[in-house]
Design an enzyme around this catalytic site. Structure first.
Site, PDB file in Angstrom:
ATOM      1  CG  HIS A  82      31.747   0.997 -36.356  1.00 22.95           C
ATOM      2  ND1 HIS A  82      32.863   1.765 -36.595  1.00 22.95           N
ATOM      3  CD2 HIS A  82      30.816   1.833 -35.811  1.00 22.95           C
ATOM      4  CE1 HIS A  82      32.633   2.999 -36.201  1.00 22.95           C
ATOM      5  NE2 HIS A  82      31.392   3.079 -35.738  1.00 22.95           N
ATOM      6  CG  ASP A 240      26.152   5.669 -40.565  1.00 27.48           C
ATOM      7  OD1 ASP A 240      27.268   5.935 -40.082  1.00 27.48           O
ATOM      8  OD2 ASP A 240      25.319   4.941 -39.978  1.00 27.48           O
TER       9      ASP A 240
END
Length: 492
Positions: A82, A240
């Site tokens: 993000h 991730d």
């Protein structure tokens, strides 16, 4: 000997791991860095600091095995999702990166909805807009730092910047781009219509491919700085969450992962891009399908906060035994783990953390256990939504720092009333990144073959205690009401 190199650029540290073709994690190294908070609700990091830390970990891994005795056949990446890194035409960093836990862009979300109805945004992105995601952060820069906005040539995500420093190539992948909130999840491509309606230059967004595709090769400059061999192939890598899931062998529906690190996540692959109509969870791109994600912003961070800022304790393992003696439910002491707002299920940047029910009988061990239970309750919020969406939960695999605590593992099993297992993988995201490199460089013919060879289950199995489950069911109802009863106060 031949190795794969997995690099995981996390929120608090970067980890680099040399992994052989059997999945054995042979050598690893990590380097920590901090989150900068120059103003209230801000969270930033310096991409150059990421790069310096990454170089150190690569160098240390090569030194451990002997630079000239190792053949790295492929490099893959995992990265915190993000965040926004902005680069100028010379590919220089313009300002510090705005990362995922930043909360400054709430007003920009309102402005976006004034131009594009939230239902239209949701139709394309399958998600609600939230602070800390790339799009609102970019719009914040456009409004508050126009002098920087005008310099932007490309926007990239955190791990993409590190890959650029190694390959000299700019790009991203579907599993990370999907978390920008300017990406069409179903089509796995940039949301051209949203970009146009918001008046953003389309050229700011880089080429987007899949995480196992070749992105470039180690440049001479990077080879000199890191010790890596010139022209070693590098794949795009991924966010991730999907990378840690792959590192745990999670590719298809039925198995979910429960991760407690800095944040906390519940992750389930889905075969179709289904999503929660209330947008309490996120739907993002997995490696070859999609996934539903429920997230808590302050999971392990809550325990760290308590230990460092209140109890002044450096090592929780020394207190684990005493904390285990506290009965389930912490004798009616509850903790809301919303120290940095909440994502699932409330999507509320104003949510606050709190202890409720403190009495004279409570001590530090009650507080420690209450924090762990509060995090587990927050993740159960996500599990309840998975159940509403009829997502099968046949197996729960745990990962993240909390697997080092038998107590915390048992608490989660009891709150979920689900058996929890682990894999033998230690660095889950690094292994997922290495598996991307293995597939991209044709070490294995498919993702499934790579996972079968490189991911092994452990014998560890934590079974839920039914008696504790009754206690936690009662506590969970009170936990949910705490937010509802205090929501207006959190706005103050």
């Amino acid at each position: 000997m031949k190795y794969l190199l997995g690099i995981d650029l996390g929120t608090s540290s970067v980890k680099t791991c040399l992994i052989d073709y059997t999945g054995t994690e042979c050598f690893s190294d990590s380097e920590v860095y901090s989150i900068n908070t120059p103003a209230r609700n801000w969270a930033e990091q310096d991409p150059e600091e990421w790069w310096r830390a990454t170089k150190k970990t690569i160098q240390h891994c090569l030194q451990k095995v002997g630079r000239y005795e190792v053949e790295i056949t492929g490099i893959g990446f995992s990265g915190q999702m993000h965040g926004l890194v902005i680069l100028d035409k010379d590919k220089q960093v313009i300002r510090p990166a705005i990362i995922w836990c930043d909360q400054r862009s709430q007003q920009q979300i309102h402005s976006i909805h004034n131009k594009i109805h939230k239902e239209e945004v949701g139709r394309q992105t399958l998600n609600a807009l939230s602070p800390g995601f790339l799009l609102p952060s970019l719009m914040w820069i456009k409004e508050h730092e126009p002098f920087n906005y005008e310099k932007i040539d490309k926007v990239v995500l955190p791990k993409d910047y590190i890959r650029y420093r190694i390959t000299g190539e700019i790009g991203t992948d579907s599993t990370d781009a999907c978390g920008t909130l300017i990406f069409n999840i179903e089509r796995r491509e940039w949301a051209e219509d949203l970009i146009k309606k918001l008046g953003i230059n389309r050229n700011l967004f880089p080429l987007c491919r899949e995480p196992y595709e070749i992105a470039g090769y180690v440049t001479r400059i990077a080879a000199n700085e890191t010790g890596l061999k010139l022209a070693t192939p590098v794949v795009y890598g991924g966010g991730d969450q999907p990378m840690q899931a792959v590192g745990n062998g999670i590719l298809s529906s039925g198995t979910i992962s429960c991760t407690i690190g800095t944040g906390g996540q519940l992750f389930s692959p889905v075969n179709q891009p289904v999503h929660d109509r209330l947008y309490r969870t996120n739907t993002f791109c997995h490696v070859k399908n999609w996934y539903i994600l429920g997230a808590n912003l302050s999971a392990g961070l809550s325990l760290k906060w308590l230990m460092e800022n209140i109890l002044y304790i450096a090592d929780f393992t020394k207190l684990n035994k005493e904390t285990s003696k506290i009965p389930s439910g912490s004798e009616k002491l509850l903790f809301l783990p919303y120290l940095n707002g909440d994502r699932t299920p409330h999507m509320d940047a104003n949510a606050k953390g709190m202890f409720f029910g403190l009495q004279l009988k409570h001590n530090r061990y009650h507080m420690l256990r209450a924090v762990m239970e509060g995090v587990a309750f927050s993740l159960r919020d996500s599990l309840e939504i998975f159940n509403e969406l009829q997502i099968p939960v046949e197996q729960v695999i745990a990962s993240g720092g909390f697997i080092q605590s038998d107590l915390w593992m048992q608490i989660v099993a009891d709150v979920f009333q689900k058996s929890i297992c682990t894999t033998l993988t230690k660095e889950h995201a690094c292994k997922g990144a290495a598996i991307m490199a293995a597939v991209g460089t044709k070490v294995f013919n498919s993702m499934e073959e790579a996972v079968s060879e490189m991911v092994k289950k452990s014998d560890r199995l934590v079974e839920p205690n039914e008696k504790n489950g009754y206690v936690y069911n009662e506590q969970y109802e009170l936990f949910k009401s705490l937010y509802i009863q205090n929501r207006e106060l959190f706005m103050i």
